[in-house]
Design a protein around this motif. Structure first.
Motif, PDB file in Angstrom:
ATOM      1  N   LEU A 160       0.853  -1.179   0.000  1.00 45.86           N
ATOM      2  CA  LEU A 160       0.000   0.000   0.000  1.00 45.86           C
ATOM      3  C   LEU A 160       0.893   1.234   0.000  1.00 45.86           C
ATOM      4  CD1 LEU A 160      -2.637  -1.138   2.626  1.00 45.86           C
ATOM      5  CD2 LEU A 160      -2.780  -1.280   0.148  1.00 45.86           C
ATOM      6  N   TRP A 161       0.596   2.152  -0.910  1.00 47.18           N
ATOM      7  CA  TRP A 161       1.422   3.330  -1.135  1.00 47.18           C
ATOM      8  C   TRP A 161       0.601   4.597  -0.939  1.00 47.18           C
ATOM      9  CZ3 TRP A 161       6.412   2.023  -2.700  1.00 47.18           C
ATOM     10  CH2 TRP A 161       6.590   0.720  -3.192  1.00 47.18           C
ATOM     11  N   SER A 162       1.257   5.640  -0.481  1.00 45.49           N
ATOM     12  CA  SER A 162       0.600   6.946  -0.447  1.00 45.49           C
ATOM     13  C   SER A 162       0.672   7.530  -1.858  1.00 45.49           C
ATOM     14  CB  SER A 162       1.304   7.882   0.537  1.00 45.49           C
ATOM     15  OG  SER A 162       2.593   8.218   0.055  1.00 45.49           O
ATOM     16  N   ILE A 163      -0.107   8.558  -2.099  1.00 45.95           N
ATOM     17  CA  ILE A 163      -0.101   9.216  -3.410  1.00 45.95           C
ATOM     18  C   ILE A 163       1.271   9.838  -3.691  1.00 45.95           C
ATOM     19  CG2 ILE A 163      -1.148  11.123  -4.730  1.00 45.95           C
ATOM     20  CD1 ILE A 163      -2.892   8.647  -4.476  1.00 45.95           C
ATOM     21  N   GLN A 164       2.013  10.160  -2.650  1.00 39.33           N
ATOM     22  CA  GLN A 164       3.355  10.728  -2.812  1.00 39.33           C
ATOM     23  C   GLN A 164       4.393   9.670  -3.163  1.00 39.33           C
ATOM     24  OE1 GLN A 164       1.450  11.312   0.025  1.00 39.33           O
ATOM     25  NE2 GLN A 164       0.696  13.274  -0.729  1.00 39.33           N
ATOM     26  N   GLY A 165       4.010   8.397  -3.125  1.00 40.17           N
ATOM     27  CA  GLY A 165       4.929   7.320  -3.486  1.00 40.17           C
ATOM     28  C   GLY A 165       5.630   6.678  -2.307  1.00 40.17           C
ATOM     29  N   ASN A 166       5.186   6.973  -1.098  1.00 39.62           N
ATOM     30  CA  ASN A 166       5.794   6.378   0.091  1.00 39.62           C
ATOM     31  C   ASN A 166       5.108   5.058   0.421  1.00 39.62           C
ATOM     32  OD1 ASN A 166       7.428   8.673   0.441  1.00 39.62           O
ATOM     33  ND2 ASN A 166       5.749   9.716   1.501  1.00 39.62           N
ATOM     34  N   LEU A 167       5.911   4.047   0.720  1.00 37.01           N
ATOM     35  CA  LEU A 167       5.377   2.751   1.115  1.00 37.01           C
ATOM     36  C   LEU A 167       4.777   2.873   2.510  1.00 37.01           C
ATOM     37  CD1 LEU A 167       5.053  -0.286   0.507  1.00 37.01           C
ATOM     38  CD2 LEU A 167       7.284  -0.621   1.586  1.00 37.01           C
ATOM     39  N   MET A 168       3.487   2.522   2.633  1.00 43.89           N
ATOM     40  CA  MET A 168       2.807   2.641   3.923  1.00 43.89           C
ATOM     41  C   MET A 168       2.674   1.303   4.638  1.00 43.89           C
ATOM     42  SD  MET A 168      -0.159   5.346   2.930  1.00 43.89           S
ATOM     43  CE  MET A 168      -0.768   5.471   4.589  1.00 43.89           C
ATOM     44  N   LYS A 169       2.484   0.221   3.880  1.00 44.76           N
ATOM     45  CA  LYS A 169       2.238  -1.075   4.514  1.00 44.76           C
ATOM     46  C   LYS A 169       2.531  -2.191   3.522  1.00 44.76           C
ATOM     47  CE  LYS A 169       0.137  -3.089   8.100  1.00 44.76           C
ATOM     48  NZ  LYS A 169       0.611  -3.032   9.432  1.00 44.76           N
ATOM     49  N   GLU A 170       3.050  -3.303   4.023  1.00 41.53           N
ATOM     50  CA  GLU A 170       3.206  -4.529   3.249  1.00 41.53           C
ATOM     51  C   GLU A 170       2.388  -5.617   3.921  1.00 41.53           C
ATOM     52  OE1 GLU A 170       7.390  -5.432   2.934  1.00 41.53           O
ATOM     53  OE2 GLU A 170       7.458  -4.508   0.966  1.00 41.53           O
ATOM     54  N   LEU A 171       1.658  -6.385   3.121  1.00 41.14           N
ATOM     55  CA  LEU A 171       0.819  -7.457   3.642  1.00 41.14           C
ATOM     56  C   LEU A 171       1.169  -8.766   2.967  1.00 41.14           C
ATOM     57  CD1 LEU A 171      -2.592  -5.633   3.173  1.00 41.14           C
ATOM     58  CD2 LEU A 171      -1.330  -5.823   5.302  1.00 41.14           C
ATOM     59  N   LEU A 172       1.090  -9.835   3.729  1.00 36.78           N
ATOM     60  CA  LEU A 172       1.225 -11.183   3.184  1.00 36.78           C
ATOM     61  C   LEU A 172       0.015 -11.987   3.617  1.00 36.78           C
ATOM     62  CD1 LEU A 172       4.974 -11.989   3.825  1.00 36.78           C
ATOM     63  CD2 LEU A 172       3.862 -11.794   1.606  1.00 36.78           C
ATOM     64  N   PRO A 173      -0.547 -12.811   2.735  1.00 38.56           N
ATOM     65  CA  PRO A 173      -1.672 -13.660   3.143  1.00 38.56           C
ATOM     66  C   PRO A 173      -1.266 -14.591   4.272  1.00 38.56           C
ATOM     67  CG  PRO A 173      -1.486 -13.619   0.769  1.00 38.56           C
ATOM     68  CD  PRO A 173      -0.264 -12.939   1.325  1.00 38.56           C
ATOM     69  N   PHE A 174      -2.258 -15.046   5.030  1.00 42.39           N
ATOM     70  CA  PHE A 174      -2.041 -15.950   6.150  1.00 42.39           C
ATOM     71  C   PHE A 174      -1.231 -17.157   5.705  1.00 42.39           C
ATOM     72  CE2 PHE A 174      -3.647 -19.308   9.065  1.00 42.39           C
ATOM     73  CZ  PHE A 174      -3.141 -18.775  10.227  1.00 42.39           C
ATOM     74  N   ALA A 175      -0.206 -17.505   6.465  1.00 41.57           N
ATOM     75  CA  ALA A 175       0.738 -18.555   6.068  1.00 41.57           C
ATOM     76  C   ALA A 175       0.118 -19.941   5.988  1.00 41.57           C
ATOM     77  CB  ALA A 175       1.918 -18.571   7.036  1.00 41.57           C
ATOM     78  N   GLY A 176      -1.039 -20.161   6.614  1.00 33.55           N
ATOM     79  CA  GLY A 176      -1.655 -21.476   6.599  1.00 33.55           C
ATOM     80  C   GLY A 176      -2.310 -21.821   5.277  1.00 33.55           C
ATOM     81  N   ARG A 177      -2.456 -20.860   4.389  1.00 30.97           N
ATOM     82  CA  ARG A 177      -3.117 -21.070   3.100  1.00 30.97           C
ATOM     83  C   ARG A 177      -2.134 -20.839   1.969  1.00 30.97           C
ATOM     84  NH1 ARG A 177      -7.557 -23.800   3.850  1.00 30.97           N
ATOM     85  NH2 ARG A 177      -8.652 -23.022   5.631  1.00 30.97           N
ATOM     86  N   PRO A 178      -2.169 -21.666   0.940  1.00 24.58           N
ATOM     87  CA  PRO A 178      -1.319 -21.404  -0.212  1.00 24.58           C
ATOM     88  C   PRO A 178      -1.836 -20.196  -0.968  1.00 24.58           C
ATOM     89  CG  PRO A 178      -2.730 -23.278  -0.633  1.00 24.58           C
ATOM     90  CD  PRO A 178      -2.976 -22.863   0.783  1.00 24.58           C
ATOM     91  N   SER A 179      -0.961 -19.300  -1.362  1.00 27.87           N
ATOM     92  CA  SER A 179      -1.436 -18.131  -2.073  1.00 27.87           C
ATOM     93  C   SER A 179      -0.823 -18.035  -3.465  1.00 27.87           C
ATOM     94  CB  SER A 179      -1.151 -16.864  -1.275  1.00 27.87           C
ATOM     95  OG  SER A 179       0.235 -16.726  -1.061  1.00 27.87           O
ATOM     96  N   GLY A 180       0.486 -18.109  -3.556  1.00 25.94           N
ATOM     97  CA  GLY A 180       1.134 -17.991  -4.856  1.00 25.94           C
ATOM     98  C   GLY A 180       1.107 -16.558  -5.353  1.00 25.94           C
ATOM     99  N   PRO A 181       1.544 -16.339  -6.575  1.00 23.33           N
ATOM    100  CA  PRO A 181       1.556 -14.990  -7.134  1.00 23.33           C
ATOM    101  C   PRO A 181       0.149 -14.400  -7.203  1.00 23.33           C
ATOM    102  CG  PRO A 181       2.858 -16.491  -8.476  1.00 23.33           C
ATOM    103  CD  PRO A 181       2.140 -17.319  -7.460  1.00 23.33           C
TER     104      PRO A 181
END
Length: 173
Positions: free
Chosen positions: A14-35
């Motif tokens: 998630l990025w601000s409009i200014q281009g700053n990274l605000m948050k990184e998320l990863l899906p719950f590790a118990g479930r396969p997600s893939g790309p």
């Protein structure tokens, strides 16, 4: 306003409009997600949906984070995960008025799901009518074998821990 990007590593940024990274998320590790291959939000940007190459859909609640993104307690919570297709999800959107998620896959199918529970309503082109109010009938598409998983708040992501297994015989134990 935020910008969201989905990545091959299963990461959502998630990025601000200014281009700053605000948050990184990863899906719950118990479930396969893939790309991740598809991404959308509701009109108020409180719900974030992502689709994956393995056919999964992940639902994130961003409401508290958007109220005050600087407060660490206001986290983005993954609420729901379900297998929508046996193949890659190429597009998805949420229809808030009917509380429905529509997914499309490279297999050529377009399916309807209940947005809050992941219950399957059916596919476009089926002979029977959609019954969008009845979420009590637990049916699945023929190519999907698992029901949706509601992610509990107390669930924690699994982290790799280094465990030492000494090769010493302890006769007292």
């Amino acid at each position: 306003p935020l910008l969201a990007s989905a990545h091959e590593s299963s990461c959502i940024r998630l990025w601000s409009i200014q281009g700053n990274l605000m948050k990184e998320l990863l899906p719950f590790a118990g479930r396969p997600s893939g790309p991740l291959t598809a991404l959308c939000t509701d009109i108020f940007n409180k719900i974030l949906l992502t689709g994956s190459k393995e056919g999964y859909v992940f639902c994130w609640n961003m409401a508290s984070f958007l109220e005050d993104s600087r407060n660490i307690k206001n986290a983005i919570k993954e609420e729901l995960c379900w297998r929508a297709h046996a193949a890659e999800v190429v597009d998805l959107f949420i229809e808030e008025e009917k509380n429905v998620v529509v997914t499309a896959s490279i297999d050529g199918s377009v399916r309807l799901w209940h947005a809050r529970t992941g219950y399957y309503f059916g596919f476009f082109g089926q002979a029977r009518k959609f019954h969008l109010t009845d979420t009590s009938r637990l049916i699945l598409p023929s190519d999907v074998s698992g029901f949706s998983a509601i992610i509990k708040e107390e669930s924690k992501r699994t982290e790799k821990k280094k465990i030492v297994y000494p090769l010493i015989l302890d006769r007292d134990k």
